[in-house]
Design a protein around this motif. Structure first.
Motif, mmCIF file in Angstrom:
data_model
loop_
_atom_site.group_PDB
_atom_site.id
_atom_site.type_symbol
_atom_site.label_atom_id
_atom_site.label_comp_id
_atom_site.label_asym_id
_atom_site.label_seq_id
_atom_site.Cartn_x
_atom_site.Cartn_y
_atom_site.Cartn_z
ATOM 1 N N PHE A 170 -3.914 -0.226 10.158
ATOM 2 C CA PHE A 170 -4.583 -0.361 8.860
ATOM 3 C C PHE A 170 -5.252 0.952 8.433
ATOM 4 O O PHE A 170 -5.376 1.226 7.239
ATOM 5 N N LYS A 171 -5.654 1.753 9.390
ATOM 6 C CA LYS A 171 -6.266 3.029 9.053
ATOM 7 C C LYS A 171 -5.231 4.021 8.525
ATOM 8 O O LYS A 171 -5.463 4.719 7.529
ATOM 9 N N SER B 106 1.617 4.899 -3.001
ATOM 10 C CA SER B 106 0.478 5.787 -3.194
ATOM 11 C C SER B 106 0.965 7.115 -3.731
ATOM 12 O O SER B 106 2.145 7.357 -3.905
ATOM 13 N N THR C 103 6.531 -2.756 5.714
ATOM 14 C CA THR C 103 6.710 -1.592 6.581
ATOM 15 C C THR C 103 8.085 -1.646 7.248
ATOM 16 O O THR C 103 8.519 -2.706 7.691
ATOM 17 N N CYS D 158 3.899 -6.158 11.107
ATOM 18 C CA CYS D 158 3.944 -5.007 10.193
ATOM 19 C C CYS D 158 4.886 -5.249 9.019
ATOM 20 O O CYS D 158 4.653 -4.759 7.904
ATOM 21 N N LYS E 261 4.270 8.523 5.938
ATOM 22 C CA LYS E 261 3.574 8.454 7.214
ATOM 23 C C LYS E 261 4.400 7.646 8.223
ATOM 24 O O LYS E 261 4.956 6.601 7.880
ATOM 25 N N GLN F 147 4.474 4.110 6.401
ATOM 26 C CA GLN F 147 5.680 3.531 5.816
ATOM 27 C C GLN F 147 6.666 3.070 6.899
ATOM 28 O O GLN F 147 7.414 2.117 6.706
ATOM 29 N N ARG G 203 -1.861 3.286 7.626
ATOM 30 C CA ARG G 203 -0.991 2.680 6.610
ATOM 31 C C ARG G 203 0.369 3.384 6.522
ATOM 32 O O ARG G 203 0.731 3.982 5.513
ATOM 33 N N TRP H 291 0.807 -1.214 0.000
ATOM 34 C CA TRP H 291 0.000 0.000 0.000
ATOM 35 C C TRP H 291 0.839 1.264 0.000
ATOM 36 O O TRP H 291 0.318 2.360 -0.085
ATOM 37 N N HIS H 292 2.152 1.156 0.135
ATOM 38 C CA HIS H 292 2.978 2.352 0.257
ATOM 39 C C HIS H 292 3.196 3.047 -1.078
ATOM 40 O O HIS H 292 3.682 4.166 -1.128
ATOM 41 N N PHE I 36 3.759 -6.291 5.612
ATOM 42 C CA PHE I 36 3.171 -5.295 4.720
ATOM 43 C C PHE I 36 4.225 -4.321 4.201
ATOM 44 O O PHE I 36 3.928 -3.182 3.847
#
Length: 378
Positions: free
Chosen positions: A81-82, A6, A107, A102, A12, A86, A84, A3-4, A105
Motif C-alpha cells: 500500500f505504501k 497517476s 495489479t 493484489c 513501479k 503496477q 502502490r 491507483w495506477h 487492485f
C-alpha cells in the motif's frame, strides 16, 4: 481502487522473496529493470549483493512456511500500500495468495518459477506434509490461470501446458560485467577446488568428499572451498560427521553464503570449479547456473554427464562431464587438470570466450524487458 492512473512517469515494480531464491532477483532482473522502472525489493535472505538501483527492504527469514506467512504478510501488505506498484513480481509459491489479493487492485502479477516442483516436491522437507502438497497443487492451478509466469528452463514447459497468461523462459546466464575483473591464479603447490551453491547429497557431495579422501593421499594439502548453504540440517550433520571421521578439517572449508566476488577472492588459487548434479528431480533437464559462472571466470569445469550439460562443455571445450556418483571418475579428471596446467588454462579461457559469445545475460535481459512491456500493455 485504481491507483495506477497517476502522473508518475516510471512504473513501479515490487519484487518479493520471503525465503531462499535465485540471485537473479537482485543481480540480473532488478538491475535490468531499473533503467525503465522504479524497482523495490522485499527480501528475507540477503546474498551480500550490492545493487543500488533498487530500494531494498529486509524481511525476517523463517524456515517454516507458516511463520513466513504469519509474520511477513503484514509487512508485505504495508509496503504494497505504501509503494502502490503496477507490477508485483513474486519469487516463491507461498506468496500466491498475496498475489491474488493484489489483483483486486488491478495489479499485474508475475511468478518466477525457479524449480519444477512437480518433479522435486517430494525432496522438499517443508512440503512433505500432505497439507503443503495439497496447497501447492491448489496454488499452482491459480498461478497457471491468473498469473504471468517466468520459467528458469525451457524443459519446465512440459509440466505447464495450456497456460492462460503470457509466459517466458529466462535462462540464468551470467552478466559478463560481474565477472570481468575476477581472475583465478592456480597454485598447484596448494591445489584448491572451488564450489558455490547449495550443499546437498543431490549435488553429489558424498561423491565429492570421497574424492577428496582419495586425493588427500597424493596431495595432503588439497583444499575444497565451499560457498553456499545446506539444503537441510540433517545433511549438514552428515557432512560434518564425514569431515570429522575422515580427518578432512584441514582440507574442506565451508564459508557460508557470500557474494561471488568475495568467494573468488578467498579462492583465488582455485584451478577447477565443480557443478555436479545427480539424476534427481528436474536436474537431468536443468543447467547448473554455477557451470556458466565458472566459465565466465575462466575456470575449467567438471559437471554432470547429462546431455544438455555435455553439449555446453563439449562445444566450449572448457571441462569434463562425468557420472556424478563415481568418485574415481572425479579423481581422474581432477588429476588430469593438475598434471596438465597449460591445457587446463586453455580450457578455462575457452569457457570464458563461450560465455562472452553465447551464454550471457544480454539476450535474457531483452526477453525480460519485452515481457514486462507486454504485461503492462495487456
Amino acid at each position: 481502487m485504481f491507483w495506477h492512473k497517476s502522473s508518475q512517469t516510471r512504473p513501479k515494480v515490487l519484487h518479493i522473496a520471503t525465503g531462499n531464491y535465485s540471485p537473479r532477483v537482485i543481480q540480473k532482473e532488478v538491475s535490468s529493470l531499473a533503467a525503465t522502472y522504479d524497482v523495490y525489493v522485499l527480501q528475507a535472505v540477503g546474498l551480500n549483493d550490492r545493487e543500488e538501483k533498487a530500494q531494498i527492504y529486509p524481511l525476517s527469514y523463517y524456515p517454516q512456511i507458516w511463520k513466513r506467512v504469519l509474520f511477513n504478510y503484514p509487512i508485505i501488505l504495508y509496503y504494497f500500500f505504501k509503494i502502490r506498484p503496477q507490477i508485483v513480481h513474486l519469487h516463491l509459491w507461498e506468496l500466491v495468495p498475496f498475489g491474488c489479493f493484489c489483483k483486486l487492485f488491478n495489479t499485474k502479477i508475475i511468478l518466477d518459477v525457479y524449480e519444477n516442483m512437480h518433479k522435486k516436491i517430494a525432496s522438499k522437507e517443508q512440503y512433505n506434509q500432505r497439507l503443503y502438497k495439497l496447497l501447492f497443487q491448489f496454488f499452482d492451478k491459480i498461478a497457471r490461470k491468473y498469473f504471468f509466469l517466468i520459467f528458469a528452463e525451457n524443459t519446465y514447459l512440459t509440466s505447464y501446458p495450456n497456460l492462460s497468461k503470457q509466459h517466458t523462459v529466462l535462462l540464468n546466464y551470467p552478466r559478463i560485467e560481474q565477472f570481468s575483473t575476477i581472475q583465478f591464479r592456480p597454485n598447484l603447490q596448494k591445489p584448491t577446488i572451488f564450489y558455490v551453491g547449495q550443499i546437498s547429497e543431490e549435488r553429489a557431495f558424498d561423491t565429492i568428499l570421497k574424492a577428496i579422501c582419495i586425493l588427500k593421499n597424493q596431495f595432503s594439502n588439497i583444499q575444497l572451498n565451499l560457498f553456499g548453504y545446506f539444503n537441510n540440517d540433517g545433511f549438514a550433520q552428515v557432512f560434518q560427521s564425514w569431515i570429522s571421521e575422515n580427518h578432512l578439517s584441514e582440507n574442506v572449508h565451508y564459508f557460508g553464503m557470500k557474494a561471488f566476488e568475495e568467494t573468488a577472492e578467498i579462492s583465488k588459487d582455485a584451478f577447477v570449479g565443480l557443478a555436479l548434479l545427480k539424476d534427481f528431480g528436474d536436474y537431468r533437464d536443468s543447467y547448473p547456473t554455477k557451470m556458466f559462472e565458472y566459465m565466465a571466470t575462466a575456470l575449467p569445469v567438471i559437471t554432470a554427464d547429462f546431455p544438455h550439460c555435455l553439449s555446453v562443455i563439449q562445444q566450449a571445450k572448457c571441462g569434463f562431464g562425468i557420472n556424478s556418483e563415481d568418485e574415481n571418475a572425479l579423481v581422474k579428471k581432477i588429476l588430469w587438470l593438475l598434471n596438465h596446467p597449460k591445457e587446463a588454462q586453455a580450457m578455462g579461457e575457452a569457457g570464458k570466450k563461450s560465455v562472452e559469445k553465447y551464454y550471457n545475460w544480454r539476450s535474457e535481459e531483452k526477453k525480460l524487458l519485452d515481457f514486462y512491456q507486454s504485461i503492462l500493455n495487456a
